[in-house]
Write an enzyme that holds these catalytic residues in place. Structure first.
Site, PDB file in Angstrom:
ATOM      1  N   HIS A   1      -7.997   1.094 -37.200  1.00  0.00           N
ATOM      2  CA  HIS A   1      -7.562   2.418 -37.365  1.00  0.00           C
ATOM      3  C   HIS A   1      -8.636   2.971 -38.605  1.00  0.00           C
ATOM      4  O   HIS A   1      -8.292   2.723 -39.682  1.00  0.00           O
ATOM      5  CB  HIS A   1      -6.501   2.929 -37.467  1.00  0.00           C
TER       6      HIS A   1
ATOM      7  N   GLU B   1      -7.233   0.319 -40.997  1.00  0.00           N
ATOM      8  CA  GLU B   1      -6.112  -0.552 -40.531  1.00  0.00           C
ATOM      9  C   GLU B   1      -6.119  -1.412 -39.516  1.00  0.00           C
ATOM     10  O   GLU B   1      -6.827  -1.086 -38.493  1.00  0.00           O
ATOM     11  CB  GLU B   1      -4.726   0.511 -40.092  1.00  0.00           C
TER      12      GLU B   1
ATOM     13  N   ASN C   1       0.178   6.615 -41.102  1.00  0.00           N
ATOM     14  CA  ASN C   1       1.066   7.733 -40.059  1.00  0.00           C
ATOM     15  C   ASN C   1       2.442   7.698 -40.032  1.00  0.00           C
ATOM     16  O   ASN C   1       3.029   8.693 -40.270  1.00  0.00           O
ATOM     17  CB  ASN C   1       0.348   7.705 -38.835  1.00  0.00           C
TER      18      ASN C   1
ATOM     19  N   SER D   1      -4.740   5.458 -33.682  1.00  0.00           N
ATOM     20  CA  SER D   1      -3.879   5.922 -34.682  1.00  0.00           C
ATOM     21  C   SER D   1      -2.320   5.620 -34.585  1.00  0.00           C
ATOM     22  O   SER D   1      -1.767   5.634 -35.641  1.00  0.00           O
ATOM     23  CB  SER D   1      -4.071   7.443 -35.163  1.00  0.00           C
TER      24      SER D   1
END
Length: 282
Positions: free
Chosen positions: A140, A152, A190, A119
């Protein structure tokens, strides 16, 4: 049956979910974990989720049986022989990732591509432990993997165009929408989302009620879930670790983790999984 043979390393919530996503898309998958109980739990979870689909009429019993026939489990990394694409889904710690990639590299065929479901960790650093950095990149997935549409894509410094194109085509084929991300801490989601949760924690530390913060964002920004509810759902320990990764990666004070989060983790208040976080759960 699809041509590519897939291995998923790690049978936790993410690993099991990624394996389920792949078999539902028609791929043959071996889920590898060193812990037999983890594999048993992953199998039981997948069967339970597919049974619910059958009960709701979204899938026939025959379709469920066909999907499950494409999934096998193993504790032996020798099972990587003949695999085309390995998806690593072990805990989000760089030492564990690097050790796992080195092990995968020693067992997998030369042609095999290895991707990390990180992540926010450095793909280039993870790839440096292998003899095939050009065949390594990041994908991800988001929890729960069978439901969440986004993936991702992250290239390392050495990732080849051929690797990128093959992995991108595969991820699209398992019904995910893809976005290209820079190889920087937090990638896209994130890097935006976790600081928002961190700021929400600062508001609580400064005297706001958690329900007021969450209601404000649900009603004022039309978010389906408030940032503190989401923090409890993700796990406060995981959220804090991600925030620390952003802070250490960018060396920028705007990513300073909220001290309240640190204290909550020390107290064992980790959110839903511990029964208490910003809210209490029975």
């Amino acid at each position: 049956m699809k041509e590519l043979k897939i291995a998923v390393i790690g049978a936790g919530l993410m690993g099991g979910g990624i394996a389920q996503t792949c078999i539902q898309a028609g791929y043959e998958v071996v889920n590898i974990d060193v812990l037999e109980p983890a594999l048993e739990k992953a199998n039981n979870t997948i069967v339970k989720l597919l049974n619910k689909k059958v009960e709701k009429g979204r899938m026939t019993a025959e379709e469920k049986a066909d999907i499950l026939s494409r999934l096998t489990f193993s504790t032996d990394f020798q099972s990587l022989k003949g695999i085309d694409l390995v998806i690593e889904a072990v805990p989000e710690k760089i030492e564990i990732k690097k050790e796992t990639f080195s092990k995968i590299d020693s067992y997998a065929d030369e042609k095999t591509i290895i991707v990390s479901n990180t992540s926010g960790l450095s793909i280039s650093e993870i790839a440096s432990t292998t003899k095939r950095p050009e065949k390594v990149m990041g994908v991800h997935f988001f929890y729960p993997a069978p439901v969440m549409k986004l993936a991702e894509l992250i290239r390392g410094i050495a990732t080849s165009d051929e690797t990128y194109e093959l992995v991108k085509a595969f991820v699209i084929d398992i019904q995910k929408e893809v976005v290209d991300c820079p190889e920087l801490p937090g990638f896209i989601v994130n890097r935006i989302l976790v600081p928002m949760m961190n700021e929400a924690a600062f508001l609580v530390m400064e005297g706001c009620k958690p329900e007021d913060v969450d209601n404000a964002m649900r009603l004022g920004a039309n978010h389906p879930m408030g940032p503190l509810e989401l923090c409890d759902f993700v796990g406060i320990d995981i959220m804090l670790a991600t925030m620390k990764g952003l802070y250490e990666g960018f060396k920028d004070s705007k990513y300073r983790p909220c001290p309240l989060l640190d204290n909550m983790v020390k107290a064992g208040c980790l959110g839903r999984k511990s029964g208490k976080g910003f809210y209490e759960y029975k």
